[in-house]
Write a protein that holds these residues in place. Sequence first.
Motif, mmCIF file in Angstrom:
data_model
loop_
_atom_site.group_PDB
_atom_site.id
_atom_site.type_symbol
_atom_site.label_atom_id
_atom_site.label_comp_id
_atom_site.label_asym_id
_atom_site.label_seq_id
_atom_site.Cartn_x
_atom_site.Cartn_y
_atom_site.Cartn_z
ATOM 1 N N GLU A 26 -117.825 24.034 -29.412
ATOM 2 C CA GLU A 26 -116.974 24.812 -28.507
ATOM 3 C C GLU A 26 -115.522 24.365 -28.536
ATOM 4 O O GLU A 26 -114.605 25.178 -28.510
ATOM 5 C CB GLU A 26 -117.529 24.674 -27.079
ATOM 6 N N THR A 27 -115.311 23.046 -28.569
ATOM 7 C CA THR A 27 -113.941 22.515 -28.419
ATOM 8 C C THR A 27 -113.193 22.326 -29.732
ATOM 9 O O THR A 27 -111.974 22.257 -29.717
ATOM 10 C CB THR A 27 -113.967 21.164 -27.676
ATOM 11 N N GLU A 28 -113.928 22.232 -30.832
ATOM 12 C CA GLU A 28 -113.250 22.001 -32.115
ATOM 13 C C GLU A 28 -112.252 23.120 -32.414
ATOM 14 O O GLU A 28 -111.114 22.868 -32.796
ATOM 15 C CB GLU A 28 -114.287 21.887 -33.240
ATOM 16 N N LYS A 29 -112.706 24.346 -32.203
ATOM 17 C CA LYS A 29 -111.841 25.497 -32.454
ATOM 18 C C LYS A 29 -110.646 25.484 -31.500
ATOM 19 O O LYS A 29 -109.493 25.696 -31.911
ATOM 20 C CB LYS A 29 -112.650 26.787 -32.274
ATOM 21 N N GLU A 30 -110.939 25.210 -30.196
ATOM 22 C CA GLU A 30 -109.864 25.175 -29.200
ATOM 23 C C GLU A 30 -108.878 24.053 -29.505
ATOM 24 O O GLU A 30 -107.663 24.238 -29.413
ATOM 25 C CB GLU A 30 -110.460 24.973 -27.799
ATOM 26 N N GLU A 31 -109.414 22.885 -29.885
ATOM 27 C CA GLU A 31 -108.543 21.747 -30.179
ATOM 28 C C GLU A 31 -107.595 22.060 -31.337
ATOM 29 O O GLU A 31 -106.397 21.772 -31.264
ATOM 30 C CB GLU A 31 -109.392 20.512 -30.508
ATOM 31 N N GLN A 32 -108.141 22.651 -32.390
ATOM 32 C CA GLN A 32 -107.299 23.000 -33.539
ATOM 33 C C GLN A 32 -106.229 24.019 -33.153
ATOM 34 O O GLN A 32 -105.070 23.918 -33.584
ATOM 35 C CB GLN A 32 -108.168 23.546 -34.686
ATOM 36 N N ALA A 33 -106.615 24.994 -32.323
ATOM 37 C CA ALA A 33 -105.659 26.003 -31.854
ATOM 38 C C ALA A 33 -104.568 25.356 -31.010
ATOM 39 O O ALA A 33 -103.381 25.692 -31.121
ATOM 40 C CB ALA A 33 -106.383 27.071 -31.045
ATOM 41 N N LEU A 34 -104.952 24.386 -30.168
ATOM 42 C CA LEU A 34 -103.986 23.684 -29.314
ATOM 43 C C LEU A 34 -103.046 22.806 -30.137
ATOM 44 O O LEU A 34 -101.853 22.728 -29.841
ATOM 45 C CB LEU A 34 -104.726 22.825 -28.276
ATOM 46 N N ILE A 35 -103.596 22.170 -31.156
ATOM 47 C CA ILE A 35 -102.756 21.342 -32.033
ATOM 48 C C ILE A 35 -101.692 22.215 -32.711
ATOM 49 O O ILE A 35 -100.518 21.830 -32.811
ATOM 50 C CB ILE A 35 -103.620 20.594 -33.081
ATOM 51 N N SER A 36 -102.107 23.401 -33.154
ATOM 52 C CA SER A 36 -101.159 24.347 -33.772
ATOM 53 C C SER A 36 -100.088 24.767 -32.768
ATOM 54 O O SER A 36 -98.898 24.846 -33.095
ATOM 55 C CB SER A 36 -101.889 25.586 -34.280
ATOM 56 N N LYS A 37 -100.527 25.028 -31.515
ATOM 57 C CA LYS A 37 -99.589 25.414 -30.456
ATOM 58 C C LYS A 37 -98.624 24.267 -30.149
ATOM 59 O O LYS A 37 -97.437 24.491 -29.918
ATOM 60 C CB LYS A 37 -100.351 25.808 -29.180
ATOM 61 N N SER A 38 -99.137 23.057 -30.149
ATOM 62 C CA SER A 38 -98.307 21.881 -29.888
ATOM 63 C C SER A 38 -97.189 21.785 -30.920
ATOM 64 O O SER A 38 -96.015 21.578 -30.583
ATOM 65 C CB SER A 38 -99.170 20.616 -29.920
ATOM 66 N N GLU A 39 -97.550 21.972 -32.179
ATOM 67 C CA GLU A 39 -96.541 21.931 -33.259
ATOM 68 C C GLU A 39 -95.548 23.081 -33.107
ATOM 69 O O GLU A 39 -94.344 22.912 -33.329
ATOM 70 C CB GLU A 39 -97.231 22.001 -34.627
ATOM 71 N N GLU A 40 -96.052 24.234 -32.708
ATOM 72 C CA GLU A 40 -95.207 25.421 -32.520
ATOM 73 C C GLU A 40 -94.167 25.177 -31.417
ATOM 74 O O GLU A 40 -92.986 25.494 -31.577
ATOM 75 C CB GLU A 40 -96.111 26.604 -32.149
ATOM 76 N N TYR A 41 -94.617 24.588 -30.303
ATOM 77 C CA TYR A 41 -93.703 24.339 -29.183
ATOM 78 C C TYR A 41 -92.701 23.229 -29.502
ATOM 79 O O TYR A 41 -91.570 23.243 -29.003
ATOM 80 C CB TYR A 41 -94.493 24.011 -27.911
ATOM 81 N N LYS A 42 -93.099 22.287 -30.335
ATOM 82 C CA LYS A 42 -92.175 21.216 -30.718
ATOM 83 C C LYS A 42 -90.973 21.777 -31.472
ATOM 84 O O LYS A 42 -89.864 21.251 -31.379
ATOM 85 C CB LYS A 42 -92.895 20.179 -31.595
ATOM 86 N N LYS A 43 -91.211 22.862 -32.227
ATOM 87 C CA LYS A 43 -90.134 23.481 -33.004
ATOM 88 C C LYS A 43 -89.086 24.144 -32.114
ATOM 89 O O LYS A 43 -87.976 24.427 -32.548
ATOM 90 C CB LYS A 43 -90.716 24.498 -33.987
ATOM 91 N N GLN A 44 -89.473 24.398 -30.852
ATOM 92 C CA GLN A 44 -88.529 25.014 -29.905
ATOM 93 C C GLN A 44 -87.619 23.972 -29.257
ATOM 94 O O GLN A 44 -86.701 24.311 -28.524
ATOM 95 C CB GLN A 44 -89.305 25.752 -28.810
ATOM 96 N N ILE A 45 -87.915 22.709 -29.519
ATOM 97 C CA ILE A 45 -87.179 21.606 -28.890
ATOM 98 C C ILE A 45 -86.506 20.796 -29.982
ATOM 99 O O ILE A 45 -87.070 20.605 -31.068
ATOM 100 C CB ILE A 45 -88.155 20.704 -28.103
ATOM 101 N N ASP A 46 -85.295 20.290 -29.694
ATOM 102 C CA ASP A 46 -84.603 19.526 -30.742
ATOM 103 C C ASP A 46 -85.342 18.212 -31.010
ATOM 104 O O ASP A 46 -86.040 17.669 -30.149
ATOM 105 C CB ASP A 46 -83.132 19.273 -30.373
#
Length: 259
Positions: free
Chosen positions: A160-180
């Motif tokens: 259940e969580t493996e898919k969510e974790e991978q999606a969250l990791i991708s989101k984390s990287e995505e949001y980091k790009k919005q910050i210097d």
Amino acid sequence: MAKKKEVTVEERLRALYDLQLIDSRIDEIRNVRGELPLEVRDLEDEVAGLNIRLEKLVSNLEVIDNDIAGKKNLIEESKALMKKYSEQQKNVRNNREYNSLTKEIEFQELEIELAEKHIKEFKVQIEQKKEVIAETKERLKERENHLKHKKGELDAILAETEKEEQALISKSEEYKKQIDERLVAAYTRIRTNVKNGLAVVPIERGASGGSFFTIPPQVQVEIASRKKVITDEHSGRILVDAALAEEQKEKMQKLFAKL
């Protein structure tokens, strides 16, 4: 690079707090998963220990059975000797020989008596060990069922969580790009050095989240204005106002629900 310079401080703060919420969710998933494997491992060790105990108990029973067989053989040998000595008494030539054989017969009687006593003791031991075996088997069955349940639970969480974790990791990287990069580096450094990985916290009842240190009113006003990034002088955490935090929590809850 030009686009990043156009991002307002408020947008950076929102992105930072979003990033914190995402990373905290990842931490939560990993913590749950982190505890279950340990629990499963402990149960596996316990089951293995109970199996070893059962093997030893069964082995002990076999030893006692052999001891009983040995005592029974000794009784038969003593009876045979008693019969032999009784026959010999019929052909003795004097009282000395007769008395000597009588002593041998009495000795064999004592041997039989002692062997029978030992057999009774062995039988008591057998009953006690059988009780322990029954209890151990019951405990083993209960632990095996619990282990099966926990393994199923762990497998389900992993699935259940493996898919969510991978999606969250991708989101984390995505949001980091919005910050210097400087802010991301500061965020990562703080997150590594503080409890629970909380690098960005809202003000709660006049203090920084999770802290008892009061934030001066003028600093609270500055934080609420969202014009610059402000850190807590005591914990080093980045501070955001409660209203911004609440808005971002609602937004991220909707995001998490979709993952």
